[in-house]
Design a protein around this motif. Structure first.
Motif, mmCIF file in Angstrom:
data_model
loop_
_atom_site.group_PDB
_atom_site.id
_atom_site.type_symbol
_atom_site.label_atom_id
_atom_site.label_comp_id
_atom_site.label_asym_id
_atom_site.label_seq_id
_atom_site.Cartn_x
_atom_site.Cartn_y
_atom_site.Cartn_z
ATOM 1 N N ALA A 213 0.843 -1.332 0.061
ATOM 2 C CA ALA A 213 0.028 0.091 -0.025
ATOM 3 C C ALA A 213 0.828 1.263 -0.126
ATOM 4 C CB ALA A 213 -0.889 0.011 1.404
ATOM 5 N N LYS A 218 -1.788 3.045 -2.344
ATOM 6 C CA LYS A 218 -3.323 2.808 -2.455
ATOM 7 C C LYS A 218 -3.670 2.642 -0.909
ATOM 8 C CE LYS A 218 -3.028 0.122 -6.790
ATOM 9 N NZ LYS A 218 -3.220 -1.132 -7.412
ATOM 10 N N LEU A 220 -5.435 0.453 2.132
ATOM 11 C CA LEU A 220 -5.256 -0.796 2.428
ATOM 12 C C LEU A 220 -6.464 -0.949 3.424
ATOM 13 C CD1 LEU A 220 -4.266 -3.789 2.705
ATOM 14 C CD2 LEU A 220 -2.731 -2.580 4.490
#
Length: 528
Positions: A213, A218, A220
């Motif tokens: 992540a 991104k 998580l």
């Protein structure tokens, strides 16, 4: 490592060197930057690793010392000489982060798969064997009662006993596996219980998911399930596997990574304790927070209990939307860095290609120059060899002309009269002694012009100087003598010591035919 860094490492104690080695192996940081961080962490490797990944908060001891020696922060204003205050990104302290609904995302430490179990000494095992046997009997009795009377777990839950029993059961009864194998077992059990689904659970450990992540920027989403909880099945079927939640999680625009765990497994149990999970089912959203540190990962949302799909999506989307802007800035910065790195790589590649082309051209020029020099040297050697052969041939002709007997006079009645047509077309009539060898006729033709010059010199009463045979010169006649009709070749090499009378007779007409080099090579090959 520079000499200064080597000197700093050389001054460390043995325990401090071991801590430095462990820290640099885990983080990959340079020793020059790792030593100050370890000193601030009192050489505690775990604290230093946590500070490296989660960011450093304020040190209470240093703040107290600063408060004693420095004036209050309101009395002065520190300003960066290179950047204005508006250009410096704000760094949130842990207290400010908690106030904003963020907390540092924990990293868990699980027992390695190949670690041998801890065995007590033999005397202690004998001493505590009755207590161990009593514990196993009670534990088996409680499990049997829970199986026979399903209402007992709810009763213990109402009086607050079940969490303790559940905590004991979470670390027993299941074979401990490596984090990746544990994640694969969770996915397999999830599909066995709830059927096929499109949720993209990560098949690796929690720490690896956290690193992914951070690396991919991104969100998580951590889902922790307790199979013994009453609302787990309902929540998974109605909320987690609902169409709107699945579409939101699998939408690539939302940039979501999904990791799940069963709290009966050791890793998920530690993750639940680290995330302060108090109610199941549980979900948490973790993301990289650049304002808290270059490697900081923070928990930005917690979703506990049996929430409906709308409530779950509302909390999840709100947390993602509030932190998307910061991630977009980091992505843009990384994209610029990657573009600059790609441009540098392309420039380096183009430079290398140009350098290789220049090297190839230089190599070709060197080869061409070497080939030209070899050709010139071979041509010069060939010309020199031809000139030397011409000089040796001329010297041989002069030497051979000295040994050719004079034409016999009228007193020799059996002399052989031969008419020879030269290559120039001139016809020469010459008489030879009967015992003369055929080679003498060839020598006469070869040295005809030299013999003419000697006759002129004799007429002028000049004696030619004697000439010696050239050393290392092998003479070969470049012509052959043939009779026209019938055509007969008088080869000097095959004639040997045959006399002119024996080979030609009392006389005859001969033609001088030059031998070409190609024809001579063919004759040599045929002879061979």
């Amino acid at each position: 490592m520079s000499s200064t860094d080597a000197a700093d490492v050389g001054q460390l104690a043995e325990s401090e060197r071991a801590a430095l080695q462990t820290f640099t192996t885990v983080t990959g940081q340079d020793p020059a930057a790792a030593i100050p961080l370890l000193r601030r962490s009192q050489w505690n490797v775990q604290i230093a690793i946590s500070k490296f990944y989660d960011g450093e908060g304020p040190d209470p001891l240093e703040e107290a010392r600063a408060a004693l020696h420095d004036p209050p922060p309101q009395s002065r204003r520190t300003q960066n000489l290179m950047l204005d205050d508006d250009d410096v990104p704000p760094r949130r302290t842990p207290a400010a982060a908690r106030a904003a609904g963020r907390e540092p995302a924990p990293r868990v430490t699980t027992q390695p798969q190949d670690m041998p179990p801890l065995r007590p000494p033999f005397l202690l095992s004998i001493l505590f064997s009755p207590f161990n046997l009593l514990y196993r009997l009670l534990y088996s009795s409680f499990r049997l009662l829970g199986t026979l009377f399903p209402f007992l777990p709810r009763f213990f839950n109402s009086i607050g006993v079940t969490p303790t029993l559940r905590g004991l059961r979470s670390t027993s009864g299941r074979r401990p596996l490596a984090p990746k194998d544990t994640a694969a077992r969770f996915i397999r059990e999830f599909e066995e219980e709830f059927g096929s689904h499109p949720l993209p659970f990560l098949e690796n450990g929690y720490n690896m998911a956290l690193e992914m992540a951070h690396r991919e920027l991104k969100f998580l989403v951590v889902v922790l399930l307790s199979p013994e909880h009453d609302h787990t099945t309902w929540w998974v079927k109605e909320t987690l596997l609902s169409r709107e939640v699945v579409e939101y999680i699998t939408n690539p625009d939302n940039r979501i990574l999904l990791w799940g765990g069963n709290v009966r497994d050791s890793e998920a149990y530690h993750v639940a304790n680290s995330l302060r999970c108090t109610k199941f089912p549980f979900a948490a959203v973790i993301v990289h927070t650049p304002d808290a540190g270059a490697n900081a990962m923070s928990t930005i949302a917690r979703i506990s209990g049996a929430t409906t799909p709308s409530e779950f999506l509302q909390k999840l989307s709100a947390a993602i939307s509030q932190n998307s802007e910061a991630l977009d800035r980091v992505r843009a910065r990384r994209a610029e860095q990657q573009a600059a790195r790609t441009l540098r790589e392309q420039q380096d590649s183009a430079y290398q290609r140009s350098l290789e082309q220049d090297r190839e051209r230089a190599r070709r020029r060197r080869e061409e120059e070497a080939a030209r020099q070899r050709a010139e040297a071979e041509a010069a050697a060939r010309i020199a060899a031809e000139e030397k052969r011409a000089r040796d041939l001329q010297q041989w002709r002069q030497w051979r002309a000295q040994s050719i007997p004079a034409e016999p006079g009228p007193e020799v009645t059996d002399a052989i009269r031969i008419s020879i047509r030269m290559p120039s077309g001139e016809r020469v009539i010459r008489r030879f002694r009967p015992e003369a060898e055929l080679e003498e006729v060839y020598a006469f033709v070869e040295c005809y012009d030299i013999l003419q010059q000697q006759q002129q010199q004799e007429g002028q009463q000049q004696r030619p100087e004697p000439v010696s045979e050239p050393e290392g010169f092998e003479h070969k006649y470049g012509f052959r003598l043939v009779s026209p009709m019938p055509r007969t070749v008088y080869d000097v090499e095959s004639a040997g010591t045959v006399t002119v009378k024996e080979r030609i007779g009392r006389g005859g007409n001969l033609l001088v035919e030059p031998i070409d080099e190609d024809e001579e090579d063919e004759e040599e090959e045929t002879t061979t």
